[in-house]
Scaffold this motif. Structure first.
Motif, PDB file in Angstrom:
ATOM      1  N   UNK A 137      55.247 -42.907 -28.867  1.00  0.00           N
ATOM      2  CA  UNK A 137      56.366 -41.921 -29.659  1.00  0.00           C
ATOM      3  C   UNK A 137      57.694 -42.725 -29.496  1.00  0.00           C
ATOM      4  N   UNK A 138      58.548 -42.289 -30.167  1.00  0.00           N
ATOM      5  CA  UNK A 138      59.706 -42.816 -30.113  1.00  0.00           C
ATOM      6  C   UNK A 138      60.611 -42.623 -28.693  1.00  0.00           C
ATOM      7  N   UNK A 139      60.214 -41.497 -28.277  1.00  0.00           N
ATOM      8  CA  UNK A 139      60.907 -41.049 -27.160  1.00  0.00           C
ATOM      9  C   UNK A 139      62.714 -40.709 -27.718  1.00  0.00           C
ATOM     10  N   UNK A 140      63.150 -39.511 -26.807  1.00  0.00           N
ATOM     11  CA  UNK A 140      64.613 -39.418 -27.181  1.00  0.00           C
ATOM     12  C   UNK A 140      65.320 -39.461 -26.027  1.00  0.00           C
ATOM     13  N   UNK A 141      66.479 -40.112 -26.172  1.00  0.00           N
ATOM     14  CA  UNK A 141      67.196 -40.740 -27.323  1.00  0.00           C
ATOM     15  C   UNK A 141      66.207 -41.970 -27.741  1.00  0.00           C
ATOM     16  N   UNK A 142      66.485 -42.320 -29.105  1.00  0.00           N
ATOM     17  CA  UNK A 142      65.582 -43.412 -29.559  1.00  0.00           C
ATOM     18  C   UNK A 142      66.118 -44.812 -29.096  1.00  0.00           C
ATOM     19  N   UNK A 161      69.667 -26.415 -32.576  1.00  0.00           N
ATOM     20  CA  UNK A 161      70.646 -25.977 -31.349  1.00  0.00           C
ATOM     21  C   UNK A 161      70.031 -26.517 -30.199  1.00  0.00           C
ATOM     22  N   UNK A 162      70.727 -26.230 -29.216  1.00  0.00           N
ATOM     23  CA  UNK A 162      70.435 -26.479 -27.843  1.00  0.00           C
ATOM     24  C   UNK A 162      69.215 -25.997 -27.169  1.00  0.00           C
ATOM     25  N   UNK A 163      68.433 -26.535 -26.441  1.00  0.00           N
ATOM     26  CA  UNK A 163      67.542 -26.137 -25.711  1.00  0.00           C
ATOM     27  C   UNK A 163      67.831 -26.242 -24.224  1.00  0.00           C
ATOM     28  N   UNK A 164      68.071 -25.320 -23.424  1.00  0.00           N
ATOM     29  CA  UNK A 164      68.403 -25.211 -21.981  1.00  0.00           C
ATOM     30  C   UNK A 164      67.683 -26.113 -21.189  1.00  0.00           C
ATOM     31  N   UNK A 165      66.143 -26.357 -21.314  1.00  0.00           N
ATOM     32  CA  UNK A 165      65.254 -27.133 -20.670  1.00  0.00           C
ATOM     33  C   UNK A 165      65.368 -28.415 -21.013  1.00  0.00           C
ATOM     34  N   UNK A 166      66.092 -28.807 -22.435  1.00  0.00           N
ATOM     35  CA  UNK A 166      65.962 -30.416 -22.841  1.00  0.00           C
ATOM     36  C   UNK A 166      67.486 -30.863 -22.890  1.00  0.00           C
ATOM     37  N   UNK A 167      68.107 -30.250 -23.605  1.00  0.00           N
ATOM     38  CA  UNK A 167      69.713 -30.874 -24.054  1.00  0.00           C
ATOM     39  C   UNK A 167      70.553 -29.947 -24.485  1.00  0.00           C
ATOM     40  N   UNK A 168      71.770 -30.219 -24.495  1.00  0.00           N
ATOM     41  CA  UNK A 168      72.755 -29.225 -24.908  1.00  0.00           C
ATOM     42  C   UNK A 168      73.424 -29.944 -26.075  1.00  0.00           C
ATOM     43  N   UNK A 170      62.314 -35.838 -41.481  1.00  0.00           N
ATOM     44  CA  UNK A 170      62.888 -36.000 -40.177  1.00  0.00           C
ATOM     45  C   UNK A 170      64.358 -35.782 -39.876  1.00  0.00           C
ATOM     46  N   UNK A 171      64.899 -35.194 -38.687  1.00  0.00           N
ATOM     47  CA  UNK A 171      65.993 -34.925 -38.593  1.00  0.00           C
ATOM     48  C   UNK A 171      66.590 -35.651 -37.501  1.00  0.00           C
ATOM     49  N   UNK A 172      67.684 -36.449 -37.764  1.00  0.00           N
ATOM     50  CA  UNK A 172      68.305 -37.303 -36.743  1.00  0.00           C
ATOM     51  C   UNK A 172      69.742 -36.685 -36.370  1.00  0.00           C
ATOM     52  N   UNK A 173      69.843 -36.614 -35.197  1.00  0.00           N
ATOM     53  CA  UNK A 173      70.929 -35.749 -34.931  1.00  0.00           C
ATOM     54  C   UNK A 173      71.389 -36.369 -33.260  1.00  0.00           C
ATOM     55  N   UNK A 174      72.563 -35.920 -32.729  1.00  0.00           N
ATOM     56  CA  UNK A 174      72.948 -36.178 -31.363  1.00  0.00           C
ATOM     57  C   UNK A 174      73.121 -34.671 -30.487  1.00  0.00           C
ATOM     58  N   UNK A 175      72.716 -35.389 -29.532  1.00  0.00           N
ATOM     59  CA  UNK A 175      72.849 -33.966 -28.424  1.00  0.00           C
ATOM     60  C   UNK A 175      73.423 -34.512 -26.997  1.00  0.00           C
ATOM     61  N   UNK A 176      73.709 -33.716 -26.064  1.00  0.00           N
ATOM     62  CA  UNK A 176      74.207 -34.195 -24.799  1.00  0.00           C
ATOM     63  C   UNK A 176      73.213 -33.707 -23.719  1.00  0.00           C
ATOM     64  N   UNK A 209      60.038 -22.794 -48.799  1.00  0.00           N
ATOM     65  CA  UNK A 209      60.919 -23.777 -48.866  1.00  0.00           C
ATOM     66  C   UNK A 209      62.046 -23.690 -47.851  1.00  0.00           C
ATOM     67  N   UNK A 210      61.655 -22.463 -46.964  1.00  0.00           N
ATOM     68  CA  UNK A 210      62.968 -22.423 -45.982  1.00  0.00           C
ATOM     69  C   UNK A 210      62.919 -23.378 -44.693  1.00  0.00           C
ATOM     70  N   UNK A 211      63.781 -23.729 -44.130  1.00  0.00           N
ATOM     71  CA  UNK A 211      63.585 -24.868 -43.209  1.00  0.00           C
ATOM     72  C   UNK A 211      63.371 -24.122 -42.005  1.00  0.00           C
ATOM     73  N   UNK A 212      62.208 -24.438 -41.113  1.00  0.00           N
ATOM     74  CA  UNK A 212      61.957 -24.115 -39.770  1.00  0.00           C
ATOM     75  C   UNK A 212      62.879 -24.470 -38.732  1.00  0.00           C
ATOM     76  N   UNK A 213      63.095 -23.812 -37.656  1.00  0.00           N
ATOM     77  CA  UNK A 213      63.987 -24.205 -36.727  1.00  0.00           C
ATOM     78  C   UNK A 213      63.350 -25.759 -35.922  1.00  0.00           C
ATOM     79  N   UNK A 214      64.316 -26.740 -35.855  1.00  0.00           N
ATOM     80  CA  UNK A 214      63.780 -28.007 -35.262  1.00  0.00           C
ATOM     81  C   UNK A 214      63.550 -27.791 -33.718  1.00  0.00           C
ATOM     82  N   UNK A 215      62.592 -28.147 -33.176  1.00  0.00           N
ATOM     83  CA  UNK A 215      62.184 -28.277 -31.969  1.00  0.00           C
ATOM     84  C   UNK A 215      62.635 -29.568 -31.367  1.00  0.00           C
ATOM     85  N   UNK A 216      63.675 -29.440 -30.301  1.00  0.00           N
ATOM     86  CA  UNK A 216      64.259 -30.992 -29.643  1.00  0.00           C
ATOM     87  C   UNK A 216      63.427 -31.106 -28.632  1.00  0.00           C
ATOM     88  N   UNK A 217      63.058 -32.622 -28.605  1.00  0.00           N
ATOM     89  CA  UNK A 217      61.936 -32.896 -27.638  1.00  0.00           C
ATOM     90  C   UNK A 217      62.304 -34.008 -26.853  1.00  0.00           C
TER      91      UNK A 217
END
Length: 323
Positions: free
Chosen positions: A23-28, A252-259, A276-282, A305-313
């Motif tokens: 996998x790409x891993x995050x950050x990429x 949005x943030x996930x308190x177990x992954x990133x803010x 694919x969603x490309x985004x930044x996080x802290x 056609x509604x966008x489902x919440x993206x799970x940040x990983x």
């Protein structure tokens, strides 16, 4: 002789590791980068981010390319304040478009706070996606406030009729302007106006637009970019001018992954229902405002056609080569 042998073995091992990544891993990719613009050029994925640092040091941009979303190559300093003389600090939020075998990089610079300061939104041009980019106009494309919108965070959208629009704005206001074919200025609308406001409820900055099933999906960032509540919301309309009624939060943030997950872009696999969603996080370990990293995760839609919440990983995405 031994040095060259060891160097060769190290290089070979690095290649093997890259090829074996599942996998790409995050950050990429490594480094502090934010506001990523993801796009496909010539069957290659590209990401153009902000170099995230103090404004006085944020005076250049790097780009990254990948054949498969997993293995990324850095292209350093594709543009900087040496090639854009009027930009003194804070070059950020790149947006890029290809037209007539040229690549046009739109960017914000100087973080102007009123109409008396020099700066705003500029355009640079290059013959290749990796640059080098040179200032197109020798001055900002847009250097004033209209409808209350700070001239920052531009996104360039090509409509189905071939018309290019620039959607931009900070300070909780968003405008859409019609670009001239050579990107040297704007074309007035039929009613004589140039700057149409399309601000949805909750909008702060970071606009992005794409089309799906003949509908216009408008996305934006909410909250404060330095805080944990930074996030992305969206709306859908039948026109690029709205009206855009907020539907919900999709990143949005996930308190177990990133803010502070926000300021994103979307990559669609050509002619496929793959996004694919490309985004930044802290990272959770960081508190510094500029310690942001670029990540990627899948974006999916429901049957309506509604966008489902993206799970940040932490894992990111699997390899996806382009045919």
């Amino acid at each position: 002789m031994r040095y060259w042998l060891m160097a060769g073995l190290l290089a070979a091992s690095l290649v093997a590791v890259a090829q074996s990544k599942k996998t790409s891993g995050n950050p990429i990719f490594e480094g502090w980068y934010a506001d990523p613009e993801g796009i496909i050029f010539n069957k290659t994925y590209w990401v153009y981010p902000t170099y995230s640092d103090k404004y006085e040091k944020q005076v250049f941009m790097d780009a990254f390319s990948s054949p498969d979303l997993v293995n990324w190559t850095k292209h350093p300093r594709i543009v900087d304040t040496a090639s854009v003389k009027w930009a003194k600090k804070a070059m950020w939020a790149p947006a890029i478009i290809e037209k007539d075998n040229k690549y046009y990089l739109f960017f914000s610079a100087n973080d102007i706070q009123n109409n008396n300061e020099a700066g705003g939104i500029g355009v640079a041009v290059a013959d290749k996606p990796e640059g080098p980019f040179k200032d197109l106009l020798g001055k900002p494309l847009l250097d004033k406030f209209y409808n209350g919108a700070q001239p920052i965070d531009q996104f360039v959208f090509k409509d189905k009729d071939g018309q290019y629009y620039m959607i931009y704005g900070g300070w909780r206001h968003c405008n859409i302007v019609k670009l001239k074919p050579d990107f040297s200025g704007f074309i007035p609308y039929e009613d004589g106006t140039i700057y149409k406001e399309i601000t949805p409820k909750g909008y702060v900055e970071g606009p992005f637009m794409f089309m799906k099933d003949n509908k216009y999906y408008f996305m934006w960032s909410e909250g404060g970019w330095t805080g944990p509540n930074y996030s992305v919301a969206y709306a859908i309309s039948n026109t690029p001018f709205g009206p855009f009624e907020r539907i919900g939060t999709v990143l949005q943030q996930d308190s177990t992954v990133a803010r502070g997950a926000g300021h994103h872009s979307v990559i669609q696999i050509p002619k496929k229902n793959e996004y694919y969603m490309v985004y930044h996080r802290r990272p959770l370990s960081e508190t510094h405002a500029n310690h942001r990293v670029t990540c990627i995760d899948k974006m999916v839609f429901d049957k309506n056609g509604l966008i489902q919440p993206v799970k940040i990983t932490f894992e990111g995405v699997k390899p996806r080569k382009l045919k």
